[in-house]
Design a protein around this motif. Sequence first.
Motif, mmCIF file in Angstrom:
data_model
loop_
_atom_site.group_PDB
_atom_site.id
_atom_site.type_symbol
_atom_site.label_atom_id
_atom_site.label_comp_id
_atom_site.label_asym_id
_atom_site.label_seq_id
_atom_site.Cartn_x
_atom_site.Cartn_y
_atom_site.Cartn_z
ATOM 1 N N ALA A 105 -9.634 3.164 -6.007
ATOM 2 C CA ALA A 105 -9.532 2.603 -4.902
ATOM 3 C C ALA A 105 -8.170 1.697 -4.743
ATOM 4 N N GLU A 106 -8.176 0.978 -5.889
ATOM 5 C CA GLU A 106 -6.975 0.040 -5.949
ATOM 6 C C GLU A 106 -5.772 0.890 -5.891
ATOM 7 N N ASN A 107 -5.607 2.047 -6.639
ATOM 8 C CA ASN A 107 -4.417 2.915 -6.390
ATOM 9 C C ASN A 107 -4.101 3.140 -5.315
ATOM 10 N N VAL A 108 -5.104 3.719 -4.585
ATOM 11 C CA VAL A 108 -4.941 4.061 -3.086
ATOM 12 C C VAL A 108 -4.297 2.808 -2.007
ATOM 13 N N MET A 109 -4.990 1.896 -2.318
ATOM 14 C CA MET A 109 -4.530 0.592 -1.548
ATOM 15 C C MET A 109 -3.131 0.065 -1.642
ATOM 16 N N LEU A 110 -2.545 0.409 -2.689
ATOM 17 C CA LEU A 110 -1.122 0.109 -3.125
ATOM 18 C C LEU A 110 -0.127 -0.086 -1.919
ATOM 19 N N PRO A 111 0.076 0.975 -1.242
ATOM 20 C CA PRO A 111 0.918 0.850 -0.220
ATOM 21 C C PRO A 111 0.733 0.094 0.768
ATOM 22 N N GLY A 112 -0.637 -0.595 0.912
ATOM 23 C CA GLY A 112 -0.943 -1.475 2.223
ATOM 24 C C GLY A 112 -0.907 -2.989 1.517
ATOM 25 N N LEU A 113 -0.570 -3.138 0.311
ATOM 26 C CA LEU A 113 -0.157 -4.396 -0.245
ATOM 27 C C LEU A 113 0.934 -4.962 0.214
ATOM 28 N N TYR A 114 2.072 -4.186 0.755
ATOM 29 C CA TYR A 114 3.203 -4.506 1.447
ATOM 30 C C TYR A 114 2.996 -4.903 2.829
ATOM 31 N N GLN A 124 -11.418 -0.685 2.798
ATOM 32 C CA GLN A 124 -12.218 0.151 3.695
ATOM 33 C C GLN A 124 -11.335 1.389 3.698
ATOM 34 N N ARG A 125 -10.079 1.343 4.152
ATOM 35 C CA ARG A 125 -9.216 2.385 4.233
ATOM 36 C C ARG A 125 -9.368 3.323 2.989
ATOM 37 N N ALA A 126 -9.076 2.700 2.019
ATOM 38 C CA ALA A 126 -8.879 3.359 0.831
ATOM 39 C C ALA A 126 -10.001 4.247 0.463
ATOM 40 N N GLU A 127 -11.176 3.710 0.583
ATOM 41 C CA GLU A 127 -12.414 4.317 0.301
ATOM 42 C C GLU A 127 -12.647 5.611 1.377
ATOM 43 N N GLU A 128 -12.340 5.342 2.852
ATOM 44 C CA GLU A 128 -12.341 6.424 3.788
ATOM 45 C C GLU A 128 -11.502 7.657 3.174
ATOM 46 N N LEU A 129 -9.909 7.163 2.678
ATOM 47 C CA LEU A 129 -9.183 8.422 2.252
ATOM 48 C C LEU A 129 -9.757 9.117 1.146
ATOM 49 N N LEU A 130 -10.390 8.230 0.198
ATOM 50 C CA LEU A 130 -10.850 8.919 -1.076
ATOM 51 C C LEU A 130 -12.021 9.765 -0.812
ATOM 52 N N ALA A 131 -12.815 9.497 0.372
ATOM 53 C CA ALA A 131 -13.934 10.429 0.850
ATOM 54 C C ALA A 131 -13.293 11.579 1.374
ATOM 55 N N SER A 132 -12.273 11.496 2.362
ATOM 56 C CA SER A 132 -11.546 12.541 3.000
ATOM 57 C C SER A 132 -10.862 13.685 1.726
ATOM 58 N N VAL A 133 -10.830 13.132 0.566
ATOM 59 C CA VAL A 133 -10.059 14.204 -0.338
ATOM 60 C C VAL A 133 -11.070 14.442 -1.581
ATOM 61 N N VAL A 154 -6.118 11.466 -5.685
ATOM 62 C CA VAL A 154 -6.017 10.065 -5.568
ATOM 63 C C VAL A 154 -4.542 9.729 -5.290
ATOM 64 N N ALA A 155 -3.715 10.411 -5.824
ATOM 65 C CA ALA A 155 -2.222 10.390 -5.550
ATOM 66 C C ALA A 155 -1.917 10.734 -4.143
ATOM 67 N N LEU A 156 -2.610 11.600 -3.776
ATOM 68 C CA LEU A 156 -2.491 12.073 -2.264
ATOM 69 C C LEU A 156 -3.038 11.211 -1.412
ATOM 70 N N ALA A 157 -4.289 10.699 -1.583
ATOM 71 C CA ALA A 157 -4.828 9.700 -0.667
ATOM 72 C C ALA A 157 -3.911 8.373 -0.784
ATOM 73 N N ARG A 158 -3.362 8.046 -1.773
ATOM 74 C CA ARG A 158 -2.325 7.000 -1.687
ATOM 75 C C ARG A 158 -1.157 7.439 -0.913
ATOM 76 N N ALA A 159 -0.754 8.528 -0.887
ATOM 77 C CA ALA A 159 0.616 8.762 -0.049
ATOM 78 C C ALA A 159 0.184 8.772 1.317
ATOM 79 N N PHE A 161 -1.753 6.702 2.772
ATOM 80 C CA PHE A 161 -2.266 5.361 3.150
ATOM 81 C C PHE A 161 -1.833 4.878 4.421
ATOM 82 N N ASN A 162 -0.445 4.661 4.663
ATOM 83 C CA ASN A 162 0.157 4.216 5.568
ATOM 84 C C ASN A 162 0.452 5.095 6.784
ATOM 85 N N ASN A 163 -0.417 6.384 6.739
ATOM 86 C CA ASN A 163 -0.424 7.465 7.732
ATOM 87 C C ASN A 163 0.858 7.997 8.073
#
Length: 247
Positions: A105-114, A124-133, A154-159, A161-163
């Motif tokens: 989840a923390e890896n996926v959230m990374l792009p959102g931290l900026y 919440q978004r990270a968890e939803e994306l992880l569920a979707s993959v 996980v790498a895909l979910a992170r990519a 993140f910002n839709n």
Amino acid sequence: MVPPVIETKGLTRTFSQGGQLINAVKPLDLTIEHGELVAIQGTSGSGKSTLLHLLALLDRPTAGSYFLDGTDTAQMTDNEQSDARNRLTGIVFQNFYLIPYATAAENVMLPGLYSRGKHAHLRQRAEELLASVGLGDRVNFKPSSLSGGQQQRVALARALFNNPPLLLADEPTGQLDSSTSNEILDLFEDINRTGKTIILVTHDPLTADSARRRIVFKDGEVVHDEKQTPVRKKTTASADSQHSMQL
Ligand code: ADP
Ligand code: MG
């Protein structure tokens, strides 16, 4: 009219190494429209990663122009390029590139931290994306406890993140066995169906088979560029490929 997501004119990247010039990307005219699923196929050293880095605004060209979603990237400051990269592109790097001490989840959230979003919303978004993959039950796992296919998810979910409208992936199946590769390619296809443009860079002709357009790169230039009917050996659905893509 909607501009192409990518349009290059004479895009060139030359490296100088030990007094020698390496023409990694020779003057390239390339247009990719919104919604395409493109494979750029080429042997090792043909210039694929160099091109991907140019397209992802991680590198500046030696010459030529690159319009990303209609905007001339040469006119952008470094800050504007970072902003465009965060907003418009999602990048799946070779070898996953996950932070080892952070959870999925923390890896996926990374792009959102900026973007200074609220932590709970990002989480919440990270968890939803992880569920979707297909990784809803792995959100607190560290990369070392995940399989290669799961790390790639996980790498895909992170990519995602910002839709971003554009997803760029460097050798996304390079580390995976063929059945896991197929699952990841299924996922790219699902993501493409949500309207995103996808560019896969690969040395593997079978991975390139799964795209709807194949561009073959050799010695820094395009030697083949054709639409194709995607072909892929369908895998039997495994538990973690049973997901619905809702992004
Ligand atoms: P591919 O991803 O298709 O394997 P690359 O884009 O990594 O190919 O490399 C293309 C060519 O450019 C190679 O000859 C490589 O050695 C050279 N190259 C890539 N990056 C650099 C760099 N930073 N400095 C010098 N040469 C480079
Ligand atoms: Mg490469």
